[in-house]
Scaffold this active site. Sequence first.
Site, PDB file in Angstrom:
ATOM      1  N   GLU A  56       0.823  -1.209   0.000  1.00 16.52           N
ATOM      2  CA  GLU A  56       0.000   0.000   0.000  1.00 16.52           C
ATOM      3  C   GLU A  56       0.855   1.256   0.000  1.00 16.52           C
ATOM      4  OE1 GLU A  56      -0.153  -2.654   2.005  1.00 16.52           O
ATOM      5  OE2 GLU A  56      -2.070  -2.737   3.072  1.00 16.52           O
ATOM      6  N   CYS A  86      -2.668  -2.983   7.434  1.00 16.93           N
ATOM      7  CA  CYS A  86      -2.286  -2.902   8.842  1.00 16.93           C
ATOM      8  C   CYS A  86      -2.498  -1.466   9.320  1.00 16.93           C
ATOM      9  CB  CYS A  86      -0.825  -3.314   9.009  1.00 16.93           C
ATOM     10  SG  CYS A  86       0.352  -2.136   8.279  1.00 16.93           S
ATOM     11  N   CYS A  93      -0.353   1.208   7.390  1.00 15.75           N
ATOM     12  CA  CYS A  93      -0.877   1.506   6.056  1.00 15.75           C
ATOM     13  C   CYS A  93      -2.220   2.219   6.134  1.00 15.75           C
ATOM     14  CB  CYS A  93      -1.008   0.220   5.255  1.00 15.75           C
ATOM     15  SG  CYS A  93       0.586  -0.559   4.870  1.00 15.75           S
TER      16      CYS A  93
END
Length: 201
Positions: free
Chosen positions: A106, A135, A138
């Site tokens: 990302e 996560c 990100c």
Amino acid sequence: MRGMWRVRHGARRVGPVVVGSRKTPCSSILSGTPIAMAEADQCGPEEPPFSERDTHWMRRAIELATHGRDADDEVPVGAVLVLDGKVIGEGWNRNIIDRDPTAHAEVVALRGACAQLANHRLAPGACLYVTLEPCAMCAMALVHARVARVVYAASDPRTGAAGSVFDTLVSDRHNHRVEVAGGLLAEQSAELLRNFFRARR
């Protein structure tokens, strides 16, 4: 087998989000170990809120994840950023090859998009397609970049920040709200991860 789906905008949930006692789509990482992937659950008959265009871009994200695995021996996660029907950023995990703990797919895609647009914030309407639930790191990067929508494939019940474990991406405390939909091509993405880690046991 159809993956369960979720759509969230801020703290608002639309559609089914629970299978049994868990808030995870069918294909997800097993709790207890970060390297094993769960077998897909049986899910309800609801049709997911995805278009053919969504599927097209998610397939591209899976291609990038596969490339990262084959070319760089990285954990197979891929991401595509799309704006007005055009790709503005692509990425796959590059943590090992770049020796960079922040080089998730990302983030790599965001860096490319921001460089192309010459702005740290994206134009309205940008959509990120990623093969694994983002996560917390990100998720906050996506919020700061003003990404409008995130579509992910497999969920991550260990570190997922789009509702599986943390609500970072969908928190109503942010001054920018991100629409989130999960479960698109979830089993295909999960199979990539399962096979990758099984080969390393």
